[in-house]
Design a protein around this motif. Structure first.
Motif, mmCIF file in Angstrom:
data_model
loop_
_atom_site.group_PDB
_atom_site.id
_atom_site.type_symbol
_atom_site.label_atom_id
_atom_site.label_comp_id
_atom_site.label_asym_id
_atom_site.label_seq_id
_atom_site.Cartn_x
_atom_site.Cartn_y
_atom_site.Cartn_z
ATOM 1 N N GLN A 308 18.889 68.598 19.396
ATOM 2 C CA GLN A 308 18.107 69.609 20.093
ATOM 3 C C GLN A 308 16.857 69.005 20.724
ATOM 4 O O GLN A 308 16.482 69.366 21.850
ATOM 5 N N ALA A 309 16.234 68.067 20.021
ATOM 6 C CA ALA A 309 15.051 67.391 20.575
ATOM 7 C C ALA A 309 15.415 66.597 21.827
ATOM 8 O O ALA A 309 14.693 66.628 22.832
ATOM 9 N N ILE A 310 16.548 65.890 21.771
ATOM 10 C CA ILE A 310 16.978 65.103 22.937
ATOM 11 C C ILE A 310 17.239 66.014 24.141
ATOM 12 O O ILE A 310 16.807 65.733 25.262
ATOM 13 N N VAL A 311 17.935 67.128 23.904
ATOM 14 C CA VAL A 311 18.219 68.069 24.993
ATOM 15 C C VAL A 311 16.931 68.674 25.528
ATOM 16 O O VAL A 311 16.751 68.839 26.747
ATOM 17 N N GLY A 312 16.000 69.009 24.628
ATOM 18 C CA GLY A 312 14.726 69.577 25.058
ATOM 19 C C GLY A 312 13.939 68.639 25.945
ATOM 20 O O GLY A 312 13.404 69.046 26.990
ATOM 21 N N PRO A 402 8.715 75.558 27.547
ATOM 22 C CA PRO A 402 9.076 75.877 26.156
ATOM 23 C C PRO A 402 10.177 74.991 25.590
ATOM 24 O O PRO A 402 10.244 74.790 24.371
ATOM 25 N N PHE A 403 11.023 74.428 26.464
ATOM 26 C CA PHE A 403 12.135 73.619 25.967
ATOM 27 C C PHE A 403 11.671 72.246 25.495
ATOM 28 O O PHE A 403 12.071 71.791 24.413
ATOM 29 N N GLY A 407 11.582 70.865 21.869
ATOM 30 C CA GLY A 407 12.215 69.601 21.499
ATOM 31 C C GLY A 407 11.318 68.756 20.615
ATOM 32 O O GLY A 407 11.770 68.152 19.627
ATOM 33 N N GLY A 408 10.025 68.716 20.941
ATOM 34 C CA GLY A 408 9.078 67.975 20.107
ATOM 35 C C GLY A 408 8.967 68.575 18.718
ATOM 36 O O GLY A 408 8.936 67.849 17.709
ATOM 37 N N LEU A 409 8.932 69.904 18.647
ATOM 38 C CA LEU A 409 8.861 70.562 17.342
ATOM 39 C C LEU A 409 10.148 70.363 16.546
ATOM 40 O O LEU A 409 10.107 70.258 15.308
ATOM 41 N N ALA A 410 11.285 70.288 17.236
ATOM 42 C CA ALA A 410 12.550 70.026 16.539
ATOM 43 C C ALA A 410 12.540 68.650 15.890
ATOM 44 O O ALA A 410 13.053 68.470 14.775
ATOM 45 N N ALA A 411 11.959 67.678 16.574
ATOM 46 C CA ALA A 411 11.856 66.331 15.994
ATOM 47 C C ALA A 411 10.954 66.351 14.753
ATOM 48 O O ALA A 411 11.259 65.702 13.740
ATOM 49 N N VAL A 412 9.851 67.104 14.820
ATOM 50 C CA VAL A 412 8.970 67.235 13.655
ATOM 51 C C VAL A 412 9.714 67.910 12.503
ATOM 52 O O VAL A 412 9.604 67.502 11.342
#
Length: 457
Positions: A308-312, A402-403, A407-412
């Motif tokens: 999800q982070a990569i896609v974001g 927002p994407f 994505g950054g928050l998904a990595a966190v």
């Protein structure tokens, strides 16, 4: 895979039937965005975003309230029939809407007030039902007759997948109503879509199976927190981030597609694209359900978050293409949201239930889920502000911001899960119960106080 399908016919679906009620959870959260697009009394106003945010946010504090006070106020009666209270809540919400219509002179004011009243009571109902249903369904997966390599599959299928199905239905209903009813009668479209929540409340009229071996026992919460505080913190933080990312994107999907399509297109087109996005969400959940037992919930959750982070970040890098082309925006939107359900959406509920012992399972799940509702509450509030800060909804930067932030928050969230959340294995609840009982005995707790526990005796 074959074993799961062959075993499905041998497993009585009755034990998992309460999970179907979670469809109303997804529907109640998803329908509000579609209803607002179809509401002609809100669209012409300059304060439309403020009105929508006010209505949207009414669900989350009440869901939190329902989750927190379930054990204190409704625990004994809810085991017998979890539908009664939710049914009366739905009936009360209808009267609240009519009451608001009669009391307000300004049409916009009474409309916002009535919808807030509706969301207020539905939020409490959803909060009351979410925890007992999810915990009960997950506990059934380790009962006799469920193969070890399909335990988490059943759990995901009748919890998160049901919620995602509710998201799909929440767009399908107004889409079909737009096809049947002329678009000059949009008040009927959004009104019928909203009232559908009341009909779905009947799904809660079911009886739960519940282990009462710790009933009327003063649970040693201090010892439980000492043993599980790291895992509880990790799950709470991960759920907060997941809901912060997911719920605004799901709820605002109709509003965003309305903007991307030019704002003047037929609502059938807008709802059609929104349904297309939500089908990605449901597909992500179903695909993840077939992989969760083979790879483990923790590992699958981390993989889903990293993808999800990569896609974001990719959406942010290709913002001009995504923001200015309807199909590209819908596909990117759907893939990003679908990966959220493939990983954390499916796995976080399984981890929250199965990493805690029976004595505190409902409390720990509630704490983690309430943290998620707080994240959803904040996410719904800041989402429009993020869009405006990057140029507004009419710019590619505003649409895509927002994407890549998500994505950054998904990595966190992936890092939080890796370091703080414990993995689980097959029959993990049974193993956790035995380990917790042994831990209590070592710390001087009188185990004779509790009833017979099938996972220990």
């Amino acid at each position: 895979m074959t074993m799961k399908h062959s075993s499905a016919s041998k497993v009585s679906l009755r034990r998992f039937r309460p999970g179907i009620a979670l469809i109303s959870d997804g529907y109640a959260n998803g329908v509000i965005g579609a209803s607002m697009c179809a509401c002609p009394d809100l669209q012409p106003h300059a304060n439309f975003p403020t009105a929508v945010i006010t209505i949207l946010m009414r669900n989350y504090p009440e869901s939190k309230f329902g989750m927190q006070y379930y054990g204190r106020l409704f625990r004994s009666s809810y085991h017998k029939n979890m539908g009664a209270s939710t049914f009366f809540i739905a009936i009360f919400s209808i009267f609240a809407s009519f009451w608001s219509e009669c009391r307000w002179d300004d049409k916009l004011a009474w409309l916002v007030g009535s919808l807030c009243s509706f969301r207020f009571m539905i939020g409490i109902g959803v909060g009351l039902g979410n925890m007992p249903v999810t915990v009960s369904v997950s506990e059934q997966t380790e009962k006799e007759g469920i193969p070890e390599n399909a335990q988490n599959w059943w759990s995901v299928l009748f919890t998160n997948t049901m919620i995602d199905m509710g998201f799909v239905i929440s767009v399908l209903v107004p889409l079909l109503l737009c096809c049947v009813i002329d678009e000059n009668h949009l008040n009927m479209v959004w009104g019928l879509s909203f009232i559908m929540c009341c009909y779905l409340s009947f799904l809660w009229c079911q009886t739960l199976e519940w282990d009462l071996s710790w009933e009327d026992v003063r649970i040693p919460l201090r010892l439980a927190l000492k043993k599980y505080r790291k895992n509880l913190l990790g799950l709470s933080l991960a759920w907060f981030i997941y809901d912060f990312i997911t719920f605004p994107l799901v709820i605002y999907s109709s509003v965003i597609m309305n903007t991307v399509t030019g704002g003047s297109s037929s609502l059938i087109i807008v709802f059609g694209w929104t349904l297309f996005i939500n089908l990605f969400i449901l597909s992500g959940s179903v695909l993840g359900a077939f992989l969760v037992d083979g790879h483990g919930p923790k590992n699958l959750m981390i993989v889903g978050l990293l993808l999800q982070a990569i896609v974001g970040f990719g959406i942010g890098a290709m913002r001009d293409t995504v923001g200015n082309h309807i199909a590209a925006c819908a596909i990117a939107y759907g893939v990003f949201s679908g990966l959220g359900e493939f990983g954390p959406g499916n796995c976080i509920r399984v981890l929250a239930v199965k990493t805690a012992p029976l004595a505190v399972r409902d409390r720990f799940y509630t704490l983690a889920a309430v943290s998620g509702k707080v994240g959803a509450f904040i996410g719904v509030w800041v989402f429009p502000q993020i869009v405006d800060a990057f140029g507004g909804a009419n710019t590619a930067e505003g649409i895509t911001a927002p994407f890549w932030i998500g994505g950054g928050l998904a990595a966190v969230c992936a890092l939080v899960t890796f370091y703080l959340v414990k993995p689980i294995t097959h029959n993990s609840m049974k193993a956790e119960d035995k380990a917790f009982h042994q831990y209590l005995e070592e710390n001087g707790f009188d185990m004779s106080l509790i009833g017979a526990h099938p996972n220990v005796v």
